[in-house]
Design a protein around this motif. Structure first.
Motif, PDB file in Angstrom:
ATOM      1  N   ALA A  62       0.797  -1.007   0.090  1.00  4.16           N
ATOM      2  CA  ALA A  62       0.031  -0.038   0.034  1.00  4.16           C
ATOM      3  C   ALA A  62       0.852   1.099   0.127  1.00  4.16           C
ATOM      4  CB  ALA A  62      -0.917  -0.164   1.199  1.00  4.16           C
ATOM      5  N   ARG A  63       2.096   1.249   0.594  1.00  2.01           N
ATOM      6  CA  ARG A  63       2.621   2.435   0.840  1.00  2.01           C
ATOM      7  C   ARG A  63       3.551   2.628  -0.389  1.00  2.01           C
ATOM      8  NH1 ARG A  63       5.714   0.472   4.191  1.00  2.01           N
ATOM      9  NH2 ARG A  63       4.532   1.277   6.276  1.00  2.01           N
ATOM     10  N   SER A  64       3.982   1.633  -0.980  1.00  2.20           N
ATOM     11  CA  SER A  64       4.594   1.732  -2.245  1.00  2.20           C
ATOM     12  C   SER A  64       3.616   2.166  -3.420  1.00  2.20           C
ATOM     13  CB  SER A  64       5.431   0.278  -2.758  1.00  2.20           C
ATOM     14  OG  SER A  64       5.840   0.455  -4.052  1.00  2.20           O
ATOM     15  N   LEU A  65       2.590   1.881  -3.376  1.00  2.08           N
ATOM     16  CA  LEU A  65       1.772   2.322  -4.557  1.00  2.08           C
ATOM     17  C   LEU A  65       1.218   3.513  -4.398  1.00  2.08           C
ATOM     18  CD1 LEU A  65      -0.470  -1.095  -4.531  1.00  2.08           C
ATOM     19  CD2 LEU A  65       1.037  -0.348  -6.683  1.00  2.08           C
TER      20      LEU A  65
ATOM     21  N   SER B 250       2.596   5.989  -2.839  1.00  2.00           N
ATOM     22  CA  SER B 250       3.747   6.774  -3.073  1.00  2.00           C
ATOM     23  C   SER B 250       4.069   6.717  -4.535  1.00  2.00           C
ATOM     24  CB  SER B 250       5.035   6.467  -2.173  1.00  2.00           C
ATOM     25  OG  SER B 250       5.490   5.182  -2.566  1.00  2.00           O
ATOM     26  N   SER B 251       3.515   6.146  -5.397  1.00  2.00           N
ATOM     27  CA  SER B 251       4.049   6.149  -6.889  1.00  2.00           C
ATOM     28  C   SER B 251       2.954   6.940  -7.668  1.00  2.00           C
ATOM     29  CB  SER B 251       3.929   4.670  -7.291  1.00  2.00           C
ATOM     30  OG  SER B 251       3.918   4.817  -8.885  1.00  2.00           O
TER      31      SER B 251
ATOM     32  N   ILE C  81      -2.210  -1.627 -12.512  1.00  2.00           N
ATOM     33  CA  ILE C  81      -1.667  -3.103 -11.740  1.00  2.00           C
ATOM     34  C   ILE C  81      -0.357  -3.670 -12.336  1.00  2.00           C
ATOM     35  CG2 ILE C  81      -4.341  -3.595 -11.595  1.00  2.00           C
ATOM     36  CD1 ILE C  81      -3.922  -5.199 -14.042  1.00  2.00           C
ATOM     37  N   SER C  82       0.134  -2.541 -13.434  1.00  2.00           N
ATOM     38  CA  SER C  82       1.492  -2.989 -13.778  1.00  2.00           C
ATOM     39  C   SER C  82       2.773  -2.084 -13.095  1.00  2.00           C
ATOM     40  CB  SER C  82       1.483  -2.839 -15.165  1.00  2.00           C
ATOM     41  OG  SER C  82       0.768  -3.572 -15.907  1.00  2.00           O
ATOM     42  N   VAL C  83       2.275  -1.207 -12.173  1.00  2.00           N
ATOM     43  CA  VAL C  83       3.287  -0.405 -11.570  1.00  2.00           C
ATOM     44  C   VAL C  83       4.214  -1.226 -10.564  1.00  2.00           C
ATOM     45  CG1 VAL C  83       3.638   1.570 -10.014  1.00  2.00           C
ATOM     46  CG2 VAL C  83       2.206   1.781 -11.682  1.00  2.00           C
ATOM     47  N   ARG C  84       3.335  -2.044  -9.797  1.00  2.00           N
ATOM     48  CA  ARG C  84       3.983  -2.753  -8.999  1.00  2.00           C
ATOM     49  C   ARG C  84       3.376  -4.338  -8.976  1.00  2.00           C
ATOM     50  NH1 ARG C  84       7.021  -3.019  -4.242  1.00  2.00           N
ATOM     51  NH2 ARG C  84       6.652  -4.370  -2.444  1.00  2.00           N
ATOM     52  N   PRO C  85       3.828  -5.044 -10.168  1.00  2.00           N
ATOM     53  CA  PRO C  85       3.289  -6.403 -10.303  1.00  2.00           C
ATOM     54  C   PRO C  85       2.836  -7.240  -9.395  1.00  2.00           C
ATOM     55  CG  PRO C  85       5.142  -5.759 -12.075  1.00  2.00           C
ATOM     56  CD  PRO C  85       5.136  -5.004 -10.956  1.00  2.00           C
TER      57      PRO C  85
ATOM     58  N   LEU D 136       0.248  13.628 -13.547  1.00  2.00           N
ATOM     59  CA  LEU D 136       0.765  12.744 -12.446  1.00  2.00           C
ATOM     60  C   LEU D 136       1.449  11.493 -13.117  1.00  2.00           C
ATOM     61  CD1 LEU D 136      -2.371  12.311 -10.261  1.00  2.00           C
ATOM     62  CD2 LEU D 136      -0.486  13.368  -9.850  1.00  2.00           C
ATOM     63  N   VAL D 137       1.100  11.079 -14.152  1.00  2.00           N
ATOM     64  CA  VAL D 137       1.877   9.941 -14.726  1.00  2.00           C
ATOM     65  C   VAL D 137       3.289  10.287 -15.445  1.00  2.00           C
ATOM     66  CG1 VAL D 137       1.795   7.837 -16.486  1.00  2.00           C
ATOM     67  CG2 VAL D 137      -0.206   8.577 -15.176  1.00  2.00           C
ATOM     68  N   PRO D 138       4.472   9.746 -15.032  1.00  2.00           N
ATOM     69  CA  PRO D 138       5.807  10.310 -15.322  1.00  2.00           C
ATOM     70  C   PRO D 138       5.951   9.812 -17.040  1.00  2.00           C
ATOM     71  CG  PRO D 138       5.786   9.028 -13.269  1.00  2.00           C
ATOM     72  CD  PRO D 138       4.659   8.790 -14.078  1.00  2.00           C
ATOM     73  N   ARG D 139       6.794  10.396 -17.661  1.00  2.00           N
ATOM     74  CA  ARG D 139       6.898  10.069 -19.200  1.00  2.00           C
ATOM     75  C   ARG D 139       8.226   9.196 -19.132  1.00  2.00           C
ATOM     76  NH1 ARG D 139       3.220  13.000 -18.596  1.00  2.00           N
ATOM     77  NH2 ARG D 139       2.537  14.589 -19.665  1.00  2.00           N
ATOM     78  N   ARG D 140       7.992   8.152 -19.711  1.00  2.00           N
ATOM     79  CA  ARG D 140       9.057   7.156 -20.127  1.00  2.00           C
ATOM     80  C   ARG D 140       9.814   6.390 -19.013  1.00  2.00           C
ATOM     81  NH1 ARG D 140      10.480  11.546 -23.672  1.00  2.00           N
ATOM     82  NH2 ARG D 140      12.344  11.982 -21.782  1.00  2.00           N
ATOM     83  N   SER D 141       9.140   6.650 -17.849  1.00  2.00           N
ATOM     84  CA  SER D 141      10.010   6.164 -16.711  1.00  2.00           C
ATOM     85  C   SER D 141       9.158   4.846 -16.314  1.00  2.00           C
ATOM     86  CB  SER D 141      10.211   7.208 -15.502  1.00  2.00           C
ATOM     87  OG  SER D 141       8.703   7.630 -15.069  1.00  2.00           O
TER      88      SER D 141
END
Length: 426
Positions: free
Chosen positions: A215-218, A220-221, A343-347, A403-408
């Protein structure tokens, strides 16, 4: 370092296609809870008369069902990350079966309402875990297409579920709806037990620490928050328009409920076609590019509807719904691909991500449905609704822009999966 052993995520990394049986099971798991919602709707007047209660009380079998869908997802998603997809699915569908039996034998309306709530809690497990399973099985660039495929098949089921519920009620009474739901839930539970492999990758963390870390990782992303809000706002657009639609067409425009139903079906058809196109083109285009394509269509259709409204043209259903079809076609691209991104940011926390997204989608969506009903019922023109749809479309685009970073995101995920590979070999 020890020898390499098979890991649960090897299926996801494999280029081999997932079997049609498994895809059908994913569709059925996803669709049973929402189809159960719509199947009972035609029987509400009869149900209210049978229990000698007001229709507003009978409506709680629908409204609290939606609350159950929302609450379940925020719990079942993290549980599937901790204990695995199969055991959580089996537990959820066993709860749905027990609650459906409770609905069948309910002696009072409050008993039925309570049983419906737990029916939703169990059934929603299929909705949230199926998205996590898709992420387990497929790489990031394929997830959006597979979600679209499941949604496209689900849309067909949802279109016919009110008709099926109405036919069952007319022929056998309203309790027969729950006979059918119970039978379907039993079949799905058996199929899960026999045919669904465990797809979650192994984890070493304890339950509490694992959930808190996820939860913390998601949260904070920026990427996760951006994709999630984009998906939630895109779904809010659907809820708002659906809540206002009957009042706009029947009350403001003076048309029949049958005509409203026919025009509203065009929105579902456009959404279905959009999902099918997403299945076709998603494997060949970047996920963010597909989201922006959908956002452009959403914004274009929303702007046109405001223009028609200010010009006084969309007092006719054709002007309102034809441009809204453009909105819904684009919305299909936004919904499936932003869900894939979230759902792909932290599989390894796909269940937690799916649950948070589903909870916000249902919770905020119910508020937007009420807001849409207010806009349709308290104004004499569709313009306030048109403005609300445009505002939601702009907010949806803003989440991607700011909010969504480019290319990263892809690079971050690749590094994360590489680290997990190295950890799994130790």
């Amino acid at each position: 370092m020890h020898g390499v052993t098979a890991r649960p995520d090897t299926l996801r990394d494999s280029p081999a296609p997932v079997s049609k049986t498994l895809l059908l099971l994913l569709v059925t798991m996803t669709g049973l809870a929402p189809m159960s919602l719509y199947m009972l709707v035609p029987a509400l007047p009869v149900l209210a008369a049978d229990f000698s209660r007001d229709i507003s009380i009978a409506q709680m079998t629908v409204s609290l069902y939606m609350v159950g869908l929302a609450c379940s997802q925020i719990v079942m998603g993290p549980l599937s990350d901790r204990f695995g997809r199969r055991p959580v699915l089996l537990a959820g569908f066993c709860l749905m079966i027990a609650a459906s039996l409770g609905c069948m034998f309910a002696g009072t309306l409050p008993q039925l309402i309570a049983a419906r709530f737990f029916q939703a809690v169990g059934g929603a497990t299929g909705m949230v875990v199926s998205r996590a399973i898709i992420r387990d099985l497929y790489p990031r660039e394929r997830v959006g297409a597979m979600i679209s495929l499941v949604v496209a098949a689900l849309m067909i089921g949802q279109m016919i579920s009110p008709l099926a519920g109405g036919l069952l009620e007319h022929a056998f009474g309203w309790r027969s709806v729950f006979y059918a739901i119970t039978a379907a839930a039993i079949l799905v539970a058996i199929a899960i037990a026999l045919r669904l492999p465990e797809t979650r990758r192994a984890r070493d963390s304890s339950s509490a620490a694992g959930f808190l870390d996820d939860a913390r990782s998601l949260l904070s992303s920026r990427a996760f928050v951006g994709y999630m809000l984009c998906q939630v706002l895109a779904s809010a657009l659907i809820f708002t328009f659906a809540g206002a639609g009957p009042y706009v067409v029947v009350t403001q425009m003076g048309r029949s409920t049958v005509e409203y139903g026919a025009w509203f079906a065009t929105s579902g058809i456009a959404y279905l076609i959009g999902n099918l196109c997403c299945v076709r083109y998603a494997p060949h285009h970047a996920l963010d590019r597909l989201i922006w394509f959908g956002l452009a269509l959403q914004l274009g259709g929303a702007v046109l509807n405001v223009v028609w409204g200010v010009a006084g043209l969309n007092q006719l259903p054709s002007w309102l719904f034809i441009t809204h079809m453009l909105v819904m076609f684009g919305n299909a691209f936004v919904m499936s691909n932003s869900a894939a991104g979230a759902i792909s940011v932290r599989p390894q926390a796909a269940g937690t991500a799916s649950g948070a997204m589903g909870f916000l989608q249902m919770g905020f969506g119910s508020l937007c449905s009420q807001f849409g009903a207010f806009l349709g019922g308290h104004f004499a023109t569709p313009v306030p609704l048109n403005i609300a749809i445009l505002a939601l479309s702009l907010a949806c685009a803003s989440t991607m822009l700011f909010l969504v970073p480019r290319r990263s995101v892809v690079a971050t995920e690749a590094l994360m999966e590489q680290a997990e590979e190295e950890t799994g070999l130790l």
